[in-house]
Enzyme design. Structure first.
Site, PDB file in Angstrom:
ATOM      1  N   ARG A 125       0.854  -1.177   0.000  1.00 59.55           N
ATOM      2  CA  ARG A 125       0.000   0.000   0.000  1.00 59.55           C
ATOM      3  C   ARG A 125       0.888   1.224   0.000  1.00 59.55           C
ATOM      4  O   ARG A 125       1.728   1.391   0.871  1.00 59.55           O
ATOM      5  CB  ARG A 125      -0.902   0.019   1.241  1.00 59.55           C
ATOM      6  N   GLU A 144       5.116   6.868   2.349  1.00 57.88           N
ATOM      7  CA  GLU A 144       5.908   5.634   2.388  1.00 57.88           C
ATOM      8  C   GLU A 144       5.174   4.579   1.581  1.00 57.88           C
ATOM      9  O   GLU A 144       4.015   4.754   1.212  1.00 57.88           O
ATOM     10  CB  GLU A 144       6.089   5.130   3.821  1.00 57.88           C
ATOM     11  N   ASN A 146       4.175   0.534   2.066  1.00 54.71           N
ATOM     12  CA  ASN A 146       4.153  -0.578   3.024  1.00 54.71           C
ATOM     13  C   ASN A 146       4.179  -1.882   2.252  1.00 54.71           C
ATOM     14  O   ASN A 146       3.255  -2.167   1.496  1.00 54.71           O
ATOM     15  CB  ASN A 146       2.876  -0.522   3.862  1.00 54.71           C
ATOM     16  N   SER A 151      -2.625  -2.908   6.088  1.00 53.55           N
ATOM     17  CA  SER A 151      -3.927  -3.305   6.613  1.00 53.55           C
ATOM     18  C   SER A 151      -5.060  -2.390   6.156  1.00 53.55           C
ATOM     19  O   SER A 151      -4.845  -1.412   5.438  1.00 53.55           O
ATOM     20  CB  SER A 151      -3.872  -3.367   8.139  1.00 53.55           C
ATOM     21  N   LYS A 305      12.515   2.333   5.182  1.00 51.50           N
ATOM     22  CA  LYS A 305      12.630   3.778   4.958  1.00 51.50           C
ATOM     23  C   LYS A 305      13.964   4.102   4.264  1.00 51.50           C
ATOM     24  O   LYS A 305      14.051   5.020   3.455  1.00 51.50           O
ATOM     25  CB  LYS A 305      12.550   4.534   6.293  1.00 51.50           C
ATOM     26  N   LYS A 364      12.956   9.855  10.623  1.00 52.50           N
ATOM     27  CA  LYS A 364      12.338   8.522  10.632  1.00 52.50           C
ATOM     28  C   LYS A 364      13.351   7.413  10.899  1.00 52.50           C
ATOM     29  O   LYS A 364      14.315   7.264  10.141  1.00 52.50           O
ATOM     30  CB  LYS A 364      11.671   8.237   9.278  1.00 52.50           C
ATOM     31  N   GLU A 368       8.098   0.388  11.472  1.00 52.00           N
ATOM     32  CA  GLU A 368       6.786   0.433  10.852  1.00 52.00           C
ATOM     33  C   GLU A 368       5.724   0.457  11.942  1.00 52.00           C
ATOM     34  O   GLU A 368       5.999   0.097  13.083  1.00 52.00           O
ATOM     35  CB  GLU A 368       6.575  -0.824   9.990  1.00 52.00           C
ATOM     36  N   GLY A 369       4.528   0.863  11.565  1.00 51.98           N
ATOM     37  CA  GLY A 369       3.395   0.711  12.469  1.00 51.98           C
ATOM     38  C   GLY A 369       2.946   1.981  13.153  1.00 51.98           C
ATOM     39  O   GLY A 369       2.011   1.977  13.943  1.00 51.98           O
ATOM     40  N   ARG A 450      -7.394   7.541   5.294  1.00 54.94           N
ATOM     41  CA  ARG A 450      -7.354   7.636   6.759  1.00 54.94           C
ATOM     42  C   ARG A 450      -7.222   9.095   7.148  1.00 54.94           C
ATOM     43  O   ARG A 450      -6.480   9.835   6.500  1.00 54.94           O
ATOM     44  CB  ARG A 450      -6.166   6.850   7.323  1.00 54.94           C
TER      45      ARG A 450
HETATM   46  P1  ADP Z   1       4.995   4.142   9.634  1.00 55.96           P
HETATM   47  O1  ADP Z   1       5.759   3.074   8.983  1.00 55.96           O
HETATM   48  O2  ADP Z   1       5.181   4.209  11.107  1.00 55.96           O
HETATM   49  O3  ADP Z   1       3.540   4.136   9.228  1.00 55.96           O
HETATM   50  P2  ADP Z   1       5.140   6.600   8.106  1.00 55.96           P
HETATM   51  O4  ADP Z   1       6.281   7.012   7.296  1.00 55.96           O
HETATM   52  O5  ADP Z   1       3.920   6.192   7.387  1.00 55.96           O
HETATM   53  O6  ADP Z   1       5.652   5.489   9.096  1.00 55.96           O
HETATM   54  O7  ADP Z   1       4.780   7.788   9.100  1.00 55.96           O
HETATM   55  C1  ADP Z   1       3.766   7.669  10.058  1.00 55.96           C
HETATM   56  C2  ADP Z   1       2.846   8.894  10.005  1.00 55.96           C
HETATM   57  O8  ADP Z   1       3.621  10.083  10.212  1.00 55.96           O
HETATM   58  C3  ADP Z   1       2.161   9.087   8.686  1.00 55.96           C
HETATM   59  O9  ADP Z   1       0.943   8.376   8.641  1.00 55.96           O
HETATM   60  C4  ADP Z   1       1.970  10.596   8.635  1.00 55.96           C
HETATM   61  O10 ADP Z   1       0.804  10.954   9.341  1.00 55.96           O
HETATM   62  C5  ADP Z   1       3.168  11.119   9.386  1.00 55.96           C
HETATM   63  N1  ADP Z   1       4.225  11.484   8.430  1.00 55.96           N
HETATM   64  C6  ADP Z   1       5.172  10.661   7.933  1.00 55.96           C
HETATM   65  N2  ADP Z   1       5.971  11.291   7.056  1.00 55.96           N
HETATM   66  C7  ADP Z   1       5.532  12.557   6.994  1.00 55.96           C
HETATM   67  C8  ADP Z   1       5.941  13.712   6.262  1.00 55.96           C
HETATM   68  N3  ADP Z   1       6.970  13.667   5.426  1.00 55.96           N
HETATM   69  N4  ADP Z   1       5.244  14.864   6.452  1.00 55.96           N
HETATM   70  C9  ADP Z   1       4.191  14.909   7.304  1.00 55.96           C
HETATM   71  N5  ADP Z   1       3.756  13.855   8.013  1.00 55.96           N
HETATM   72  C10 ADP Z   1       4.409  12.683   7.874  1.00 55.96           C
HETATM   73 MG    MG Z   2       2.672   4.639   7.472  1.00 57.69          MG
END
Ligand code: ADP
Ligand code: MG
Length: 474
Positions: A125, A144, A146, A151, A305, A364, A368-369, A450
């Site tokens: 996703r 990102e 996944n 899910s 990442k 970051k 994940e999660g 979401r």
């Molecule tokens: P995870 O693997 O924990 O889901 P993500 O990269 O999806 O990691 O980041 C988790 C959440 O953080 C995202 O759902 C988003 O709400 C926020 N986020 C991540 N990257 C960014 C970004 N570049 N700018 C703004 N918000 C972000």
């Molecule tokens: Mg995410």
């Protein structure tokens, strides 16, 4: 926000009435989760949290996200088969990040032994936010991708019906008719069924590798039931069950207590906390087997990442997808600024920039999660602490995306009805199947929206921050 909701969003009486209808509709439609109090039983369940109103999504960006999904499928699959790229990209990370290092060790071990698996199934996703530029024009930016345990494809197959009803209750019958049909559960099951068929044993089952605590079981059941509808047997097992019951025969076919397994669909295994020594052994057994893993360990690594950041380097996509200039252009158009924190001048420079101006970035780790990223003052503190140590390389930096907030109501069991300023994240599901070198299926399989209140920087639905939503294209 779509002009259409302005009139109702502040009408307290109408909102209260619509919320009551919405909750019952969600329960009827099966938008369900087990409760925090009784996570091991379906005796008492709640509706999964969701927005009262569908959220506005720019049509052009939605279409862009759908159109690039097959390209991302191709890219993830290419990365997963490129040992040199994975080795080079993760070399610095695995020196300091123990979890990625252990996954990488299994990856090397199964390659050395030689893969028994010949059919490959990817379910991913790709998640995006809509960056609101200085010129006021929104742009699609990938957050990102996944590649393991993505899910909510199940539950979100049922949310559009709920929102359609809510809009009608609010007198928006015309708008209700514009909500898109969406059935990722079916698309994911189609991919799993194809992999099962190519594996080629009628007796073999599909094994969902599930968590110890299964609050989100109904999301998985949506996909399971689609498989049963196709007369494919599904079993649900945990890592510890694999440790106790799993074995390989001479040709490395996987058996669970004598039952052959064709496909292993991981809904677990992406956080370090689940792996004790036994579970690592179970993971290795699965990876060594002939069964189709979704994902195989290489594809899990392709979703880190660190890989995402390296993909954004100039020339990298050209190396990975030779002969696909159009796919490359579509993919690159979704990238936000991503920066390596590897040791050296480039990393020093960007670390200093981020310390000076932390609100421009997100820091970051390789996790994940949800709930792992660092922002603002906390980002500055952590970077200050690690900036002169190798630990710095376990992180990447990313430009912070700034979406335009909109008003909505987040419906959660046992929570008061309250208006919030919200931002949304759009996910597109991708499914592909490869047999040997031939890609036999490559599709986008629906979407997930979401939404969360703006005060939460991070965190998904499972983490209790975001809620399920439906896009309303504008
Ligand atoms: P995870 O693997 O924990 O889901 P993500 O990269 O999806 O990691 O980041 C988790 C959440 O953080 C995202 O759902 C988003 O709400 C926020 N986020 C991540 N990257 C960014 C970004 N570049 N700018 C703004 N918000 C972000
Ligand atoms: Mg995410």
């Amino acid at each position: 926000m779509a002009a259409g909701w302005q009139d109702v969003v502040r009408d307290a009486a109408a909102v209260r009435e619509a919320a009551a209808v919405a909750v019952d509709a969600a329960l009827l439609a099966g938008v369900l989760m087990r409760t925090g109090e009784q996570p091991h039983s379906s005796d008492v369940v709640n509706y999964a949290p969701f927005t009262l109103l569908p959220s506005a999504v720019p049509r052009a960006l939605f279409e862009q996200a759908c159109a690039v999904q097959q390209d991302f499928n191709l890219l993830v699959d290419a990365v997963s088969q490129n040992k040199e790229f994975l080795e080079q990209t993760l070399a610095s990370t695995i020196k300091v990040d123990d979890f990625t290092a252990r996954l990488f060790r299994i990856y090397m071990q199964v390659l050395e032994e030689g893969l028994a698996q010949t059919v490959f199934l990817g379910i991913n996703r790709s998640d995006y936010m809509f960056d609101c530029g200085l010129d006021g024009k929104a742009a699609l930016r990938q957050i990102e991708i996944n590649t393991i345990a993505a899910s909510f494809g199940g539950l979100t197959s049922r949310t559009a019906d709920v929102h359609r009803l809510v809009l009608k209750v609010l007198g928006k019958t015309e708008e209700a008719s514009h909500l898109l049909p969406n059935n990722p559960a079916k698309g994911l099951a189609l991919g799993i069924a194809k992999a099962w068929e190519l594996y080629g044993s009628q007796r073999a089952v599909v094994m969902f590798l599930v968590e110890e605590v299964q609050r989100n079981i109904f999301d998985q059941r949506c996909v399971e039931n689609e498989l049963w509808n196709r007369n494919i047997r599904v079993v649900r097992k945990r890592f510890r069950d694999v440790f106790e019951q799993g074995s390989l025969d001479a040709s490395r076919r996987l058996y669970m207590d004598g039952q052959e397994v064709a496909v292993v669909y991981y809904r677990e295994g992406y956080v370090p906390q689940v792996y004790n020594q036994q579970n690592w052994e179970a993971r290795l057994l699965l990876e060594r087997s002939r069964a189709v893993k979704c994902p195989d360990i290489a594809t899990q690594l392709a979703g880190t990442k660190k890989v995402q950041q390296e993909l954004s380097r100039p020339g990298m996509l050209e190396k990975l997808l030779p002969g696909h200039p159009e796919a490359i252009a579509r993919i690159r158009a979704t990238f936000a600024g991503l920066y390596s924190l590897d040791e050296g001048e480039e990393g020093d420079r960007i670390a200093a920039t981020a310390i000076a101006d932390p609100d421009r970035f997100v820091l970051k780790p390789q996790r994940e999660g949800g709930g792992n990223n660092l922002y603002g003052e906390e980002l500055r503190e952590v970077l200050e602490k690690v900036k002169d140590s190798p630990e710095r390389t376990s992180y990447i930096l990313m430009d912070k995306i700034r979406p335009q907030p909109a008003l909505n109501y987040l419906l959660r069991a046992h929570s008061p009805l309250q208006m919030s300023e919200c931002i949304s994240e759009l996910g597109i599901f991708g499914v592909y199947v490869r047999q040997g070198q031939e890609l036999v299926l490559n599709e986008a399989a629906g979407h997930l929206l979401r939404t969360k209140a703006i005060e939460h920087a991070d965190g998904g639905v499972a983490a209790g921050v975001a809620v399920l939503d439906t896009p309303y294209l504008v």
